[in-house]
Scaffold this motif. Structure first.
Motif, PDB file in Angstrom:
ATOM      1  N   ILE A   1      -5.211  -0.406   6.612  1.00 12.67           N
ATOM      2  CA  ILE A   1      -5.769  -1.460   5.756  1.00 12.67           C
ATOM      3  C   ILE A   1      -4.954  -2.741   5.899  1.00 12.67           C
ATOM      4  O   ILE A   1      -5.498  -3.837   6.074  1.00 12.67           O
TER       5      ILE A   1
ATOM      6  N   SER B   1     -10.918   1.511   8.039  1.00 11.45           N
ATOM      7  CA  SER B   1      -9.832   2.479   7.901  1.00 11.45           C
ATOM      8  C   SER B   1     -10.301   3.840   7.381  1.00 11.45           C
ATOM      9  O   SER B   1      -9.507   4.775   7.316  1.00 11.45           O
ATOM     10  N   SER B   2     -11.571   3.932   7.003  1.00  6.82           N
ATOM     11  CA  SER B   2     -12.077   5.190   6.442  1.00  6.82           C
ATOM     12  C   SER B   2     -12.596   6.150   7.513  1.00  6.82           C
ATOM     13  O   SER B   2     -12.998   7.268   7.192  1.00  6.82           O
TER      14      SER B   2
ATOM     15  N   ALA C   1     -11.547  -3.977   6.077  1.00 10.41           N
ATOM     16  CA  ALA C   1     -10.322  -3.177   6.132  1.00 10.41           C
ATOM     17  C   ALA C   1     -10.549  -1.795   5.539  1.00 10.41           C
ATOM     18  O   ALA C   1     -10.188  -0.764   6.137  1.00 10.41           O
ATOM     19  N   PHE C   2     -11.154  -1.753   4.376  1.00 11.85           N
ATOM     20  CA  PHE C   2     -11.383  -0.454   3.726  1.00 11.85           C
ATOM     21  C   PHE C   2     -12.428   0.370   4.476  1.00 11.85           C
ATOM     22  O   PHE C   2     -12.334   1.593   4.548  1.00 11.85           O
TER      23      PHE C   2
ATOM     24  N   SER D   1     -11.193  -7.725   3.054  1.00 14.06           N
ATOM     25  CA  SER D   1     -11.058  -6.529   2.227  1.00 14.06           C
ATOM     26  C   SER D   1     -12.054  -5.437   2.600  1.00 14.06           C
ATOM     27  O   SER D   1     -11.660  -4.291   2.888  1.00 14.06           O
TER      28      SER D   1
ATOM     29  N   ARG E   1      -3.852   5.541   6.064  1.00 18.10           N
ATOM     30  CA  ARG E   1      -4.957   4.625   5.798  1.00 18.10           C
ATOM     31  C   ARG E   1      -4.432   3.292   5.246  1.00 18.10           C
ATOM     32  O   ARG E   1      -4.939   2.229   5.585  1.00 18.10           O
TER      33      ARG E   1
END
Length: 787
Positions: free
Chosen positions: A327, A397-398, A393-394, A390, A323
């Motif tokens: 990110i 990527s989850s 990305a988080f 930010s 992950r």
């Protein structure tokens, strides 16, 4: 690995050019707007800070009680500087400074220029560290016939010749020797001048300066302490100085940081309560908000493509990507876009700076030679890239690879709610900016539409200089004879700029404890006919009454008559530095700020004032009248170039600050809305793409284009409406607080908020409808065939 991140990010950016363009374009506009606002804010925050040891420099402010409040102004008695230097421990330098009649005509050989000047003590150069190109700052103004000039003035007068020790003629009578050449005064400094001449010359030209005592406030006093640690004791001693030297004169001087003068110039009860700093803080907040709006667009557009990128994430995770690696992959994409946007933003700022400087009357530039500039730009790019990238990305990527690869993943859950919140915030901010723009515009128009008490159209003024004081009547008679003007009068100063005032007025029945500040405005014969001020009782000054010119008679305005509570003011005896008789009362007119209440005014007769006001002949063209005046001036006062001021133009300058605020609200409010619409356009485009199949089915089943467009638009309009609802109370509070600064102000009507909301809805609807109608008009066969 980092190369792979960059390669993959660049490949993804090229693959989705439309979204990448919207993202980069929004970020570029946001960065450019942010940079312009921060440059403007830094320009004002840096006022007077370029001088060495600026934290030890103070200006003496004067607190005087009257009318039930404390008036604060930076005017002090002439003995103040010497007393501070000689009696107060810790005071290193103290200097007197004034611009009163310091400007004038400078001549060298056949070259004559009208320039602005200052009278000052030589200690000024020990306080304000102007860089001397030539000359010695320690003795530049020690001789009464010396003059220190700026580099620009040296070039204009002497070309490439060495100006040192050359003689300059001031106002065709005073010979001055150049004793120093300094760099031009910084644009963001309090004192603007082309030359500085000695204080002793001021005393030689005006006898009253030598004899002025502790009760006469007409100049400024600058002080430099050896260190800021001496401030408390020095300020304590300064506060007692006027009262100890002038009995029965209630005034208190205080030391005030010179660097705070520009931004913190508003005082209440003797204490600073703000000023221009309030606007600068608003601009900084506006800069941050616009940048965040651009970042919000990036987040919205990135998370809107969640389903499209889900497979990419699933595959990467399935083959071993962590992950953290994903990110960094997505943040690298946002950083690349951010850097590209920064380059575009810098180009946009550079191209717009000339227009921006002309619009706001400032001198802004990007200091590329400063390392801090490049560090700031790098920080801006990194900050924008990290903030905007930010959350996507988080979030991206989850994704769980099993659900994605099995086709069980449906993006939009949490991301959709976040996008809704961000859209609400964006358009709530847009509503506030539109409200502010309308409110500022109405306030300016409201005050401009109020009667100012005189007729400013076709009214011009010229300075009484050179030979004019002795030939003014010749000029006026010639202009009247040639039908160029209809009337003329002498004034102590321009009718658009307030000046001298006094506490020393008394009248029959006055309460001894009452202390009221009266404006003092000297006017000549035919003042009423020339200016258009209405005489409501008595008469104006006339050469038929010798007592007028002897200073035995005065005219007062109606506010003064009301304050004195005189039943019959004509013939009343009052005292203004001696007994005088009221012979006339004229209607109030705006002399100072058009936003504040009109003060009581007393006028003496003035037959040789500093300004000649003239009423142009309205039956002739303005061009013909001005050419006629210029021709007469050239004949009567040939040494001085004709400088004719239009009163209506000078009056408009009183609204300069509010107009500037309105222009900035218009400009950057419009940019914020454009940025918001770019994001909304991208979201609408993506929403239409995601519902292509649904639109095709509905169209086959008979749905109209209108209903389909409404279907795609209503979700976005709901969010915009929520933004409006939230913005209304915020706008009411903020603009209501701003309007409290003005005694004459408009009401914040409901229709202003309604109009702001309606404009926002129309803009949002126009943005969304384009894509909605385009999707609704698409051939359903193509979308269904692909299934």
């Amino acid at each position: 690995m980092f190369k792979n991140y960059i390669r993959s990010a660049w490949r993804n950016i090229k693959k989705h050019k439309g979204f990448s363009f919207l993202n980069a374009g929004g970020l570029a506009l946001g960065m450019a707007s942010c940079m312009l606002l921060l440059l403007y804010s830094a320009y004002h925050l840096g006022y007077d800070r370029q001088f060495k040891d600026s934290e030890s420099i103070y200006i003496v402010e004067n607190n005087q009680k009257g009318d039930g409040k404390i008036y604060t102004f930076p005017a002090t008695p002439a003995p103040m500087a010497g007393a501070l230097k000689n009696t107060v421990p810790g005071v290193e330098k103290a200097a007197r400074i004034t611009s009163y009649n310091a400007g004038g005509l400078l001549g060298y050989k056949d070259n004559s220029l009208r320039k602005d000047g200052l009278f000052a003590d030589n200690d000024l150069f020990g306080i304000l560290s102007y860089r001397f190109i030539k000359g010695n700052p320690n003795r530049a103004l020690t001789q009464p016939n010396s003059i220190v000039i700026t580099a620009d003035l040296a070039k204009a007068l002497f070309g490439n010749d060495d100006p040192m020790n050359k003689m300059i003629t001031r106002n065709n009578k005073t010979q001055l020797m150049v004793s120093g050449v300094i760099e031009n005064a910084p644009a963001n400094s309090t004192y603007k001048f082309d030359y500085i001449i000695p204080w002793t010359l001021f005393e030689n030209e005006y006898d009253w300066v030598k004899t002025s005592g502790w009760s006469s406030n007409f100049m400024q006093t600058l002080v430099k302490l050896k260190s800021p640690q001496f401030f408390d004791n020095a300020d304590k001693m300064t506060r007692k100085m006027i009262m100890s030297n002038q009995k029965e004169y209630e005034a208190e001087a205080m030391l005030y940081p010179f660097t705070a003068l520009h931004l913190h110039s508003l005082f209440e009860n003797g204490k600073s309560v703000g000023g221009l700093i309030d606007q600068i803080n608003l601009f900084i907040i506006l800069a941050i908000c616009i940048l965040l709006i651009a970042c919000v667009n990036f987040m919205n557009l990135s998370t809107a493509r969640s389903e499209e990128r889900a497979k990419e994430v699933g595959i990467r995770k399935a083959i071993g990507s962590t992950r953290g690696a994903l990110i960094w992959q997505f943040i690298t994409e946002s950083l690349i876009l951010s850097v590209a946007s920064l380059v575009v933003a810098v180009i946009l700022v550079q191209l717009s700076l000339p227009f921006f400087n002309q619009l706001l009357k400032v001198q802004l530039s990007i200091p590329y030679q400063e390392p801090l500039t490049w560090v700031s730009l790098l920080v801006l790019a990194l900050f924008t890239g990290l903030i905007s990238g930010s959350y996507p990305a988080f979030y991206l990527s989850s994704f769980q690879p099993i659900k994605v690869l099995k086709g069980l993943f449906k993006g939009g859950g949490s991301a959709l709610s976040i996008r809704k919140v961000l859209v609400v915030v964006q358009f709530g901010f847009a509503v506030f900016l539109i409200t502010a723009t309308i409110c500022i515009y109405r306030q300016i128009k409201f005050v401009q539409s109020k009667s100012i008490g005189y007729s400013k159209n076709d009214l011009v003024e010229i300075d009484s200089e050179g030979d004019l004081p002795n030939k003014a009547e010749v000029l006026i008679n010639d202009l009247k004879k040639n039908n160029i003007i209809t009337n003329a009068t002498h004034l102590s100063q321009s009718i658009t700029s307030n000046g001298s005032n006094t506490w020393g007025v008394s009248w029959p029945g006055k309460n001894p404890e009452q202390k009221i500040l009266f404006d003092m405005f000297r006017v000549g014969y035919d003042f009423v006919a020339t200016s258009g001020v209405k005489l409501i009782a008595g008469r104006e000054f006339s050469e038929a009454y010798p007592a007028d010119t002897a200073g035995k008679n005065v005219i007062i305005n109606e506010t003064a008559a009301k304050i004195m509570n005189l039943k019959n003011p004509i013939g009343a005896q009052i005292t203004v530095d001696g007994p005088v008789t009221v012979v006339g009362v004229y209607k109030d007119f705006v002399w100072g700020s058009p936003y504040q209440k009109i003060s009581p005014m007393i006028s003496y007769c003035n037959i040789k004032g500093g300004v000649i006001a003239m009423r142009l002949n309205g039956k002739r063209s303005i061009t013909a009248n001005i050419e006629g005046i210029e021709a007469q001036l050239k004949e009567i006062n040939p040494s001085y170039p004709a400088d004719i001021h239009f009163v209506d133009s000078n009056f408009e300058k009183k609204f300069q600050n509010e107009k500037m605020l309105g222009m900035l609200a218009n400009l950057f409010g419009g940019l914020a809305i454009v940025i918001s619409c770019m994001g909304l356009f991208g979201l609408a485009t993506y929403a239409a793409e995601q519902r292509t199949k649904e639109i095709g089915v509905r169209k086959v089943l008979g749905a109209s284009v209108t209903s389909l467009a409404g279907l795609l638009s209503k979700d976005f309009l709901k969010l915009v409406t929520i933004g409006i609802v939230i913005a209304v109370p915020v706008s009411l509070w903020a603009m209501g607080k701003w309007l409290q600064n003005y005694e004459y102000r408009v009401d914040l009507s409901w229709w202003v908020l309604a109009m702001a909301g309606l404009i926002t809805i129309v803009i949002a609807l126009a943005t969304v409808s384009f894509q909605a109608i385009k999707a609704a008009l698409a051939n359903p066969v193509k979308s269904l065939r692909s299934e």
